[in-house]
Design an enzyme around this catalytic site. Structure first.
Site, PDB file in Angstrom:
ATOM      1  N   GLU A 153       0.830  -1.214   0.000  1.00  0.00           N
ATOM      2  CA  GLU A 153       0.000   0.000   0.000  1.00  0.00           C
ATOM      3  C   GLU A 153       0.864   1.263   0.000  1.00  0.00           C
ATOM      4  OE1 GLU A 153      -3.041   0.429  -0.611  1.00  0.00           O
ATOM      5  OE2 GLU A 153      -3.811  -1.613  -0.438  1.00  0.00           O
ATOM      6  N   TYR A 167      -6.828   6.211   4.497  1.00  0.00           N
ATOM      7  CA  TYR A 167      -6.975   5.190   3.452  1.00  0.00           C
ATOM      8  C   TYR A 167      -6.123   3.952   3.778  1.00  0.00           C
ATOM      9  CZ  TYR A 167      -5.890   2.394  -0.500  1.00  0.00           C
ATOM     10  OH  TYR A 167      -5.677   1.285  -1.271  1.00  0.00           O
ATOM     11  N   ASP A 223     -10.154   5.891  -2.158  1.00  0.00           N
ATOM     12  CA  ASP A 223      -9.063   6.408  -2.985  1.00  0.00           C
ATOM     13  C   ASP A 223      -9.684   6.942  -4.278  1.00  0.00           C
ATOM     14  OD1 ASP A 223      -9.742   4.174  -4.433  1.00  0.00           O
ATOM     15  OD2 ASP A 223      -7.687   3.441  -4.663  1.00  0.00           O
TER      16      ASP A 223
END
Ligand code: SF4
Length: 364
Positions: free
Chosen positions: A35, A118, A136
């Site tokens: 990520e 996020y 996102d």
């Protein structure tokens, strides 16, 4: 309340999920690493970096005990280097303060450097099966189309509204799959231009499709033009033919990376004057600025630069010093051209190095 389209979306994901390296064994370490790398970066670019990182740092303990310079070197080319510095800080916190285990709640994850709402949602839902939402660019596009929302998505108020929708809709179970399915739908089906509505598993829930407005969603206010700066850099050689390089301060743009020293042109000065001034301010040295060697262009997120690299001859340190001083730099070094590969550089400086290697015959 789970999303009214959750079942169809999850069925579609069961059949169409893309095989990605970090999905094979979605531990918190793997999800976190992927990520962070995927922020602002395409999947295809990330895959080789991710694989190499795991080979070199198979555990968070190994990453935590590695020197930041080695990590920056591995990160070279991925850009947004604050991510690498935060990655290292987080690895050390998790290794030293959490016995090597990531916190399994959104609140716990949010306390770690480089982890925002996020990323915390993604790690919590994918690695720990917590019912936590993500939002996102892909999810924003899907949501604004599903709701046929005409609010400007560059506004914080709109983002907050969409986070509320994400909170409402995230499923109680399989939240990690649900979140990944939404992002994957946005990537491959509900694309920015020409969404493939014919193959969309949640088309019957989509208000923009019903109204024929999908190509006008999301609504984004036009951005101001990107600023541009002219920047000088010195290819400074000493009597031994070595080149002077400087390490940027750890905080700020390209922090911790090495560069050919120089800086931004100010009003009213020539590029040569700019370079001489920057070298005095940054390293307390005097040089003779020679020919323009190469010009390269580079775009950062919020601005663009043209880097003008000049061949320079080292004249010496400014009195009372006898060698360069790391005033506005973290460090400096005299290196041979071969040794340049041992240091981490940003993309623009890498292009200058390439030009040096391509133009051996024109060396000054
Ligand atoms: Fe996107 Fe079209 Fe599906 Fe609506 S129907 S979510 S616009 S792909």
């Amino acid at each position: 309340m789970s999303a009214p389209f959750a079942t169809q979306l999850l069925d579609w994901f069961n059949q169409h999920r893309v095989d990605l390296p970090w999905r094979r064994d979605p531990t918190a370490y793997h999800v976190w690493l992927s990520e962070i790398m995927l922020q602002q970066t395409q999947i295809d670019t990330v895959i080789p970096y991710y694989m190499r990182f795991l080979e070199n740092y198979p555990s968070i303990g190994k990453l935590a005990s590695t020197d930041i310079d080695a990590i920056l070197k591995q990160w070279e080319g991925l850009g947004y280097y604050s991510r690498a510095r935060n990655l290292h800080k987080t690895a050390q916190i998790v290794a030293n303060e959490h016995d090597g285990e990531f916190p399994n709640t959104v609140d716990g994850l949010l306390k770690l450097p480089g982890i925002g709402r996020y990323t915390a949602g993604a790690i919590a839902s994918i690695a720990f099966d917590v019912s936590a939402p993500v939002l996102d660019g892909n999810v924003i596009r899907v949501f604004t189309r599903l709701l046929d929302m005409d609010d400007d998505v560059t506004q914080t108020a709109t983002k907050n509204k969409l986070w509320d929708v994400a909170e409402d809709w995230v499923t109680e179970t399989r939240a990690g799959d649900y979140n990944q399915a939404l992002m994957e739908l946005g990537q491959y089906i509900c694309r920015p231009k020409s969404p493939n509505c014919a193959d969309c598993p949640i088309q019957s829930h989509c208000q923009a499709f019903a109204h024929g407005t999908q190509n006008n969603r999301p609504v984004k206010k036009k951005k101001a033009p990107t600023p541009h700066y002219d920047v000088s850099a010195g290819l400074i050689r000493n009597d031994d033919g070595k080149l002077l390089i400087a390490q940027r301060p750890m905080d700020g743009l390209l922090g911790g990376l090495w560069e050919f020293p120089g800086g931004k042109q100010e009003d009213g000065e020539t590029m040569e004057e700019c370079l001489a001034r920057e070298l005095r301010e940054e390293l307390a040295i005097e040089v003779e600025v020679g020919e323009l060697f190469v010009t390269v262009k580079h775009a950062f997120t919020h601005f663009k630069i043209t880097l003008h690299a000049y061949a320079c001859v080292y004249q010496g340190a400014m009195p009372p010093h006898t060698e360069p001083q790391a005033i506005e730099a973290k460090d400096w070094a005299w290196v041979t051209e071969d040794e340049l590969d041992n240091y981490s550089f940003g993309k623009a400086d890498r292009q200058v190095i390439q030009a040096l290697r391509d133009r051996q015959d024109m060396l000054f």
